[in-house]
Design an enzyme around this catalytic site. Sequence first.
Site, mmCIF file in Angstrom:
data_model
loop_
_atom_site.group_PDB
_atom_site.id
_atom_site.type_symbol
_atom_site.label_atom_id
_atom_site.label_comp_id
_atom_site.label_asym_id
_atom_site.label_seq_id
_atom_site.Cartn_x
_atom_site.Cartn_y
_atom_site.Cartn_z
ATOM 1 N N TYR A 133 50.240 54.327 30.914
ATOM 2 C CA TYR A 133 50.531 53.513 32.083
ATOM 3 C C TYR A 133 50.269 52.038 31.836
ATOM 4 C CZ TYR A 133 49.865 50.935 36.355
ATOM 5 O OH TYR A 133 49.930 49.958 37.310
ATOM 6 N N CYS B 166 79.381 63.623 19.001
ATOM 7 C CA CYS B 166 78.897 63.163 20.312
ATOM 8 C C CYS B 166 79.341 61.738 20.614
ATOM 9 C CB CYS B 166 77.380 63.225 20.377
ATOM 10 S SG CYS B 166 76.742 64.863 20.029
ATOM 11 N N ASP C 77 76.730 75.095 15.479
ATOM 12 C CA ASP C 77 77.412 75.524 16.703
ATOM 13 C C ASP C 77 77.984 76.936 16.637
ATOM 14 O OD1 ASP C 77 76.811 73.011 17.600
ATOM 15 O OD2 ASP C 77 78.890 72.301 17.718
ATOM 16 N N SER D 58 80.888 65.076 8.191
ATOM 17 C CA SER D 58 79.707 64.352 8.641
ATOM 18 C C SER D 58 80.003 63.438 9.835
ATOM 19 C CB SER D 58 79.209 63.512 7.449
ATOM 20 O OG SER D 58 77.920 63.071 7.628
ATOM 21 N N ALA E 153 77.604 68.558 11.315
ATOM 22 C CA ALA E 153 76.158 68.293 11.364
ATOM 23 C C ALA E 153 75.361 69.301 10.541
ATOM 24 C CB ALA E 153 75.689 68.286 12.812
#
Lengths: 458, 458
Positions: free
Chosen positions: B425, B42, B281, B38, B10
């Site tokens: 809402y 996940c 990471d 690439s 990533a």
Amino acid sequence: MRLVILGGVAAGTKAASRARRLDSELEITVYQEEPEPSISECGLPYLLSGVVGDREDLIARTPEKFADKAIEVLVRHRVEGLDVTRKKLSVRDLRTDEAFGDTYDRLIVATGARADLPPLPGAQLEGVFKLRFLTDTDEIGRYIEERSPRRATIVGGGYIGLEVAENLCRLGMEVSLIEGEDRVALAYGPEVSENVEAELEANGVGVYTGEKVAEFTGEGHIGSVRFGGKELETDLVIVGVGISPNVELAAEAGVEIGATGAIRVDRHMKTSIPDVWAAGDCVQTTNLVSGRLAWVPLGDTANQMGRVAGTNAATGEETLEFPGILGTGIFKVFDLGVGKTGLSEKEAEEAGFEVVSAGLWAYDRAVYYPGAQKGFLKLIADGATGRLLGAEAAGSGADKLTDVCAAALWGRLSYPDLVNIDLAYAPPYGPALSPVIQAATILSGKFDRARKGIRASE
Amino acid sequence: MRLVILGGVAAGTKAASRARRLDSELEITVYQEEPEPSISECGLPYLLSGVVGDREDLIARTPEKFADKAIEVLVRHRVEGLDVTRKKLSVRDLRTDEAFGDTYDRLIVATGARADLPPLPGAQLEGVFKLRFLTDTDEIGRYIEERSPRRATIVGGGYIGLEVAENLCRLGMEVSLIEGEDRVALAYGPEVSENVEAELEANGVGVYTGEKVAEFTGEGHIGSVRFGGKELETDLVIVGVGISPNVELAAEAGVEIGATGAIRVDRHMKTSIPDVWAAGDCVQTTNLVSGRLAWVPLGDTANQMGRVAGTNAATGEETLEFPGILGTGIFKVFDLGVGKTGLSEKEAEEAGFEVVSAGLWAYDRAVYYPGAQKGFLKLIADGATGRLLGAEAAGSGADKLTDVCAAALWGRLSYPDLVNIDLAYAPPYGPALSPVIQAATILSGKFDRARKGIRASE
């Protein structure tokens, strides 16, 4: 100490409940003209079609339930006179037509708003309706049952008109929608309007924009609508062209009305008159993005205002504040969700901002995850400072994207702040970079180098 | 000018693309040990079960696609030596086992992280796997095809373990999950853990908490797992007990490693060595809520860091900043979505805050609107100042609630600010008052009067 509340829908009943919670000694009476208090008015279009099966579902709390909390709710009572000097009210019981007087120590005006019916020829014909109260739904329901209308016409392409269009289609009617301006959903930008119109048409709704109704005709009951040289045969008309705040009683009593035509209140929901607060659809507030006065009557805001007014009226102090609104709203039309928060591009320009924007269609989950669908997001920002001014979303995930942007506006974030915002990612819930981040990144790419003052995350 | 990037998942590929976009002249080479660059890591649990049908779906871009943008991506290449004084690399082509040298002007370290395999007896048995790379999924897939395992055991009740449990169930296996601590999903509070365990059990997963694996046994391949005097027969084990940053190469070259064990970078993603940036990471960052160093390796953050590192490496300037993270995360386990942002109560206490919290179950739409389902939300705040510190959500709408709270944290809002936040809402999208508003209101009710310093919207 006696607290009287005028109006028993969202703001009025919230204020009553809140006041009771804070003060168990307070005498509390709510006057309400309609036969039921505490109605979820936003649910009415869905009651019409049976999506909501039972009208009782829309009554959050009956007068009996309020009585359990020692809150007196008098329905079918109209307050006809208000004397703020002597703290007196004249009230009419609409069931008996008897008039009587009442007094208060503290008063909350929560008289709401009413739907406008334009003064057009034939607007009084049977079969031409507004939709604002539960009683309107009752009347429309009776008319549908008696006359089995096949063709329905909606006048007005705003929230109510669009929601009603969907729900009349569910009843199997052939539905047309007439909008006076050149597109529906005018509070939004043109991309959203186009998508809403496409959704209407895909579901068989005839859409007529840029057309002003000239006349309703019919013998006894509605038979057709005339506009722009056209005549559309119709068995039912529902008009949703706007609403007006119910301020007459308060205005006549001397309560100051603001520039928007709604009651002026301060941040504590206090009116210009001592011991009189106001809340809900009858008051104006501030749009926190533009800093301008705004009248945006919505049920969620009414609840929040009611809480503040009820608290301050109960304590007699400036205990809570209502800061203002963003103008956040959302609606569903068929399978399309559409939301906005803050200012549209047009509103931002009118408010004097140097508007920049970036719109994109992005998936609502990882592109490879089953069921991935696209949604639209547009961010609107101030080019001079980078400040986020608004957002519009349509399609899958519109509610999430709207609320995330509303929270960003609430925190006065800039688009460069949003480039690195830490939102939640997993394949079932979004793309690796949220559409919010993608749109902010596009804005940064477009405008950062042109405006050296703005840098990501500074 | 030559930019070399170590690692092509990533952060590395994002940095490469971003650098190319800013500078068309730059020579860019990416070294990647795994056979594909690439990768959407996940998505691996979903590839395992076939929810994601094709492994190619998880490859965002092939080396050929990168070549079209004049980015050289060399896969199956391991960088074995780094000399930051002479700006030299020694590289091994793993396909031919040939070694060669390379040089750089600017370097980005994006070497990622690896899954830990605990040093337990039998951990090297065939049928005991980690799940980190696409190649792991390939190996597990081959093993499943060859051996048709009926019983699977997951070791570790974190994100990966939970996602894998769901996906092995989809393959029809009888799945057990063993967690060493006394509950799964330890990053969350106990309410969330309880709900996750209930969801696992409702779907037939055997959950063993507070149990540490003693040994894997089997003849040739895995046959059983021993823990706490128990022995569980199993045909497949997937271990998800933690990951470690790949920092050895950088550390040996003299790049400073931070207190978390990951590479230390400043806000510009610069390491301690001139002309060396790092991202993804393998680096640590700051948790913006606690102000503490944090190592939270996630794909979305890696993308954002990669953008900053790639930009600054391309310009050679401090053009962009990465401010830090909130620790936002989300996962799905069967039909339950679970998300968090900011600090858990435990983390907030450890960071020295005087923690207050309010949790509630609320509907995800108007209670009368069809399909209304409940979701859980907990807000965690600093009792001394009212500042929001974190939120956890589970069930329907968890992704929306998590992201709204993440945006609120990003704007450093307090819970009193959230009482009046203007969210969207309409009956299909939420209750009139969002769970965020409801939880903030509970906190206000509990703590406002006790702490006069805090008032709504101040």
